[in-house]
Design a protein around this motif. Structure first.
Motif, PDB file in Angstrom:
ATOM      1  N   ALA A 240      16.470 -27.163  14.765  1.00  0.00           N
ATOM      2  CA  ALA A 240      17.847 -27.654  14.742  1.00  0.00           C
ATOM      3  C   ALA A 240      17.826 -29.124  15.149  1.00  0.00           C
ATOM      4  O   ALA A 240      17.195 -29.486  16.148  1.00  0.00           O
ATOM      5  CB  ALA A 240      18.720 -26.856  15.706  1.00  0.00           C
ATOM      6  N   VAL A 241      18.483 -29.978  14.364  1.00  0.00           N
ATOM      7  CA  VAL A 241      18.485 -31.416  14.643  1.00  0.00           C
ATOM      8  C   VAL A 241      19.918 -31.929  14.579  1.00  0.00           C
ATOM      9  O   VAL A 241      20.778 -31.345  13.912  1.00  0.00           O
ATOM     10  CB  VAL A 241      17.602 -32.189  13.643  1.00  0.00           C
ATOM     11  N   ALA A 242      20.168 -33.040  15.292  1.00  0.00           N
ATOM     12  CA  ALA A 242      21.513 -33.609  15.292  1.00  0.00           C
ATOM     13  C   ALA A 242      21.466 -35.044  15.775  1.00  0.00           C
ATOM     14  O   ALA A 242      20.529 -35.462  16.480  1.00  0.00           O
ATOM     15  CB  ALA A 242      22.450 -32.806  16.183  1.00  0.00           C
ATOM     16  N   SER A 243      22.478 -35.805  15.382  1.00  0.00           N
ATOM     17  CA  SER A 243      22.701 -37.147  15.912  1.00  0.00           C
ATOM     18  C   SER A 243      24.022 -37.143  16.657  1.00  0.00           C
ATOM     19  O   SER A 243      24.991 -36.501  16.208  1.00  0.00           O
ATOM     20  CB  SER A 243      22.741 -38.190  14.780  1.00  0.00           C
ATOM     21  N   LEU A 244      24.048 -37.847  17.792  1.00  0.00           N
ATOM     22  CA  LEU A 244      25.243 -37.820  18.643  1.00  0.00           C
ATOM     23  C   LEU A 244      25.591 -39.217  19.126  1.00  0.00           C
ATOM     24  O   LEU A 244      24.716 -40.067  19.289  1.00  0.00           O
ATOM     25  CB  LEU A 244      25.023 -36.906  19.844  1.00  0.00           C
ATOM     26  N   ARG A 245      26.861 -39.415  19.373  1.00  0.00           N
ATOM     27  CA  ARG A 245      27.372 -40.668  19.921  1.00  0.00           C
ATOM     28  C   ARG A 245      27.968 -40.398  21.297  1.00  0.00           C
ATOM     29  O   ARG A 245      28.802 -39.497  21.451  1.00  0.00           O
ATOM     30  CB  ARG A 245      28.427 -41.270  18.984  1.00  0.00           C
ATOM     31  N   LEU A 246      27.516 -41.133  22.298  1.00  0.00           N
ATOM     32  CA  LEU A 246      27.998 -40.943  23.656  1.00  0.00           C
ATOM     33  C   LEU A 246      29.419 -41.462  23.808  1.00  0.00           C
ATOM     34  O   LEU A 246      29.778 -42.513  23.275  1.00  0.00           O
ATOM     35  CB  LEU A 246      27.101 -41.641  24.669  1.00  0.00           C
ATOM     36  N   ALA A 247      30.217 -40.689  24.535  1.00  0.00           N
ATOM     37  CA  ALA A 247      31.589 -41.120  24.822  1.00  0.00           C
ATOM     38  C   ALA A 247      31.534 -42.269  25.826  1.00  0.00           C
ATOM     39  O   ALA A 247      30.637 -42.366  26.657  1.00  0.00           O
ATOM     40  CB  ALA A 247      32.403 -39.964  25.390  1.00  0.00           C
ATOM     41  N   ALA A 248      32.521 -43.142  25.736  1.00  0.00           N
ATOM     42  CA  ALA A 248      32.571 -44.288  26.641  1.00  0.00           C
ATOM     43  C   ALA A 248      32.801 -43.840  28.069  1.00  0.00           C
ATOM     44  O   ALA A 248      33.451 -42.849  28.336  1.00  0.00           O
ATOM     45  CB  ALA A 248      33.690 -45.231  26.200  1.00  0.00           C
TER      46      ALA A 248
END
Length: 297
Positions: free
Chosen positions: A289-297
């Motif tokens: 399982a793979v994913a890309s994520l963006r951190l919340a400010a």
């Protein structure tokens, strides 16, 4: 007789799909059935064909009920498109397989371009660990689970999931956008009539998540708990599921040759998933399982 059978079968299927969480656990059988819940839809076309053969609108309408319920429950997953956009972390989790002779090739392909890679069923000192050690400057491994990181690991320790042997860890990764607490877990297995130990490890996992005040948190691993398993509701929410938020389709990962369920998960809070998918892994009985994520400010 045929008409009555179709009506009964269609009604039972619709009720099972829509009301599966109301069914008793039956000694652990029902949660395992829930792991295969999307596949109950395979009976829908058969019922529709049989219903059409009767030329009875009443029977045809009844056969459309489970089709409608299935579409409402699982249609969005089939039509979902990844939101995309910029990301801060590319992560992967893989049960590499304890007896996998191709484990080096498995992690070599899965780790390409990743920032974090979580692995379960590692052989200590084996070829998979050697490949990952060469690729990543930072790592923490305990027994058969490990985390490899492109970014520094500030803290790392064993995590207790209620087993007599170590199958979980907690690490704090220092990324350019801030600290991310990462749990890697391999929960106990679940089989028909044998889900008690798995359920206990899920309870331990939820307690840890509840106590952890980290604003950015990842839970990666083989949780032996399918997306549709009622017991996973103890983790989602409070966490979000990368595949459900940013992946197309069901993202089944097991068994690798013909995946029918998803025990491997990327769960998170304090982030936004931008993409999620599944990748093959040489020799393993799981897909990654793979994913890309963006951190919340």
């Amino acid at each position: 007789m045929l008409r009555r059978s179709i009506i009964v079968a269609s009604g039972t299927l619709a009720l099972t799909l829509g009301g599966h969480r109301l069914l008793p656990e039956l000694g652990g059988f029902t949660p395992v059935l829930e792991s295969l819940l999307p596949w109950l839809g395979a009976a829908v076309p058969v019922l529709l064909v049989l219903a059409l053969a009767t030329r009875s609108w009443q029977v045809i309408f009844t056969a459309l009920l489970p089709a409608t319920v299935w579409a409402v429950m699982f249609g969005p997953a089939m039509l979902r498109t990844p939101p995309g956009g910029p990301s801060d972390l590319s992560v992967a989790t893989l049960n590499v397989g304890a007896t996998n002779g191709d484990s080096a090739d498995a992690v070599r392909s899965v780790s390409e371009g990743r920032d974090l890679v979580a692995v379960q069923e590692l052989t200590p000192g084996g070829p998979a660990a050697e490949v990952l050690n060469d690729r990543f400057p930072h790592r923490y491994r305990i027994a058969t689970v490990g985390l490899w990181s492109r970014f520094p690991i500030a803290e790392a320790r064993k995590a207790d999931i209620g087993l007599d042997w170590a199958r979980a860890l907690r690490a704090v990764v220092v990324t350019p956008r801030g600290r991310v607490t990462v749990y890697v877990m391999h929960l106990a297995s679940a089989r028909p009539g044998q889900t008690d130990l798995r359920d206990e490890t899920l309870t331990y996992a939820r307690r840890m998540i509840d106590k952890d005040e980290s604003p950015h948190l990842l839970l990666l691993g083989d949780l032996n708990t399918a997306t549709t398993d009622r017991k996973r509701s103890g983790l989602v929410p409070p966490l979000s599921d990368a595949q459900q938020e940013a992946g197309a389709g069901f993202g089944f990962t097991w068994p690798a040759a013909f995946p029918v369920t998803r025990p491997d998960h990327i769960l998170y809070r304090g982030m936004t998933a931008t993409t999620a998918s599944v990748e093959p892994a040489a020799g393993s009985d799981h897909r990654a399982a793979v994913a890309s994520l963006r951190l919340a400010a």
